[in-house]
Design a protein around this motif. Structure first.
Motif, PDB file in Angstrom:
ATOM      1  N   LEU A  14       0.812  -1.212   0.000  1.00 61.95           N
ATOM      2  CA  LEU A  14       0.000   0.000   0.000  1.00 61.95           C
ATOM      3  C   LEU A  14       0.846   1.263   0.000  1.00 61.95           C
ATOM      4  CD1 LEU A  14      -2.853  -1.086   2.398  1.00 61.95           C
ATOM      5  CD2 LEU A  14      -3.010  -0.727  -0.062  1.00 61.95           C
ATOM      6  N   PHE A  18       0.022   4.761  -3.597  1.00 61.70           N
ATOM      7  CA  PHE A  18      -1.265   5.424  -3.663  1.00 61.70           C
ATOM      8  C   PHE A  18      -1.131   6.926  -3.475  1.00 61.70           C
ATOM      9  CE2 PHE A  18      -2.304   1.130  -2.712  1.00 61.70           C
ATOM     10  CZ  PHE A  18      -3.467   0.897  -3.426  1.00 61.70           C
ATOM     11  N   SER A  20      -2.775  10.572  -4.654  1.00 62.95           N
ATOM     12  CA  SER A  20      -3.948  11.193  -5.255  1.00 62.95           C
ATOM     13  C   SER A  20      -3.536  12.255  -6.258  1.00 62.95           C
ATOM     14  CB  SER A  20      -4.788  11.830  -4.146  1.00 62.95           C
ATOM     15  OG  SER A  20      -5.805  12.625  -4.692  1.00 62.95           O
ATOM     16  N   SER A  32      -3.583  10.375  -0.840  1.00 63.38           N
ATOM     17  CA  SER A  32      -4.964   9.911  -0.798  1.00 63.38           C
ATOM     18  C   SER A  32      -5.312   9.373   0.588  1.00 63.38           C
ATOM     19  CB  SER A  32      -5.157   8.800  -1.827  1.00 63.38           C
ATOM     20  OG  SER A  32      -4.407   7.662  -1.443  1.00 63.38           O
ATOM     21  N   GLU A  33      -6.594   9.132   0.793  1.00 58.70           N
ATOM     22  CA  GLU A  33      -7.041   8.514   2.042  1.00 58.70           C
ATOM     23  C   GLU A  33      -6.423   7.123   2.179  1.00 58.70           C
ATOM     24  OE1 GLU A  33     -11.107   6.805   4.083  1.00 58.70           O
ATOM     25  OE2 GLU A  33     -11.269   8.550   2.765  1.00 58.70           O
ATOM     26  N   SER A  34      -6.344   6.388   1.084  1.00 59.24           N
ATOM     27  CA  SER A  34      -5.730   5.046   1.126  1.00 59.24           C
ATOM     28  C   SER A  34      -4.273   5.115   1.558  1.00 59.24           C
ATOM     29  CB  SER A  34      -5.815   4.374  -0.240  1.00 59.24           C
ATOM     30  OG  SER A  34      -7.139   4.146  -0.598  1.00 59.24           O
ATOM     31  N   ARG A  35      -3.556   6.102   1.059  1.00 59.89           N
ATOM     32  CA  ARG A  35      -2.143   6.258   1.442  1.00 59.89           C
ATOM     33  C   ARG A  35      -2.032   6.637   2.911  1.00 59.89           C
ATOM     34  NH1 ARG A  35       3.128   7.297  -0.986  1.00 59.89           N
ATOM     35  NH2 ARG A  35       4.383   7.394   0.895  1.00 59.89           N
ATOM     36  N   ARG A  37      -4.084   5.809   5.292  1.00 52.20           N
ATOM     37  CA  ARG A  37      -4.341   4.575   6.050  1.00 52.20           C
ATOM     38  C   ARG A  37      -3.094   3.690   6.071  1.00 52.20           C
ATOM     39  NH1 ARG A  37      -9.703   3.139   7.125  1.00 52.20           N
ATOM     40  NH2 ARG A  37     -11.209   4.608   6.287  1.00 52.20           N
ATOM     41  N   ALA A  38      -2.427   3.560   4.943  1.00 52.21           N
ATOM     42  CA  ALA A  38      -1.223   2.727   4.872  1.00 52.21           C
ATOM     43  C   ALA A  38      -0.124   3.278   5.783  1.00 52.21           C
ATOM     44  CB  ALA A  38      -0.730   2.639   3.429  1.00 52.21           C
TER      45      ALA A  38
END
Length: 83
Positions: A14, A18, A20, A32-35, A37-38
């Protein structure tokens, strides 16, 4: 704290990409939100309970494997943990 092999591998995967295409207030790319979180997972969270974007940072609240609560602020432009 140590992550098990699967959690570590997931965090590495992750973290590897990631980003954005959104623009920050300064005009640069944002994570990004995913990044976010990672990054939190790599800092020891195993469960993210809440994540919100507040201006120039992501605010995350979650729990560690030992069920300790952690709150993290992550810079939206470069992913640095601010606290």
């Amino acid at each position: 704290m140590r992550m098990n092999g699967v959690a570590h591998l997931l965090a590495v995967i992750l973290l590897s990409g990631f980003v954005s295409q959104a623009e920050s207030e300064t005009g640069g790319p944002t994570i990004s939100e995913s990044r976010a979180r990672a990054i939190a997972w790599s800092a020891g969270l195993v469960h993210v309970e809440e994540i919100i974007r507040a201006g120039d940072r992501w605010e995350l609240a979650g729990r560690t494997v030992d069920d300790d609560e952690i709150i993290l602020d992550i810079d939206v432009e470069d992913g640095r943990i601010l606290n």
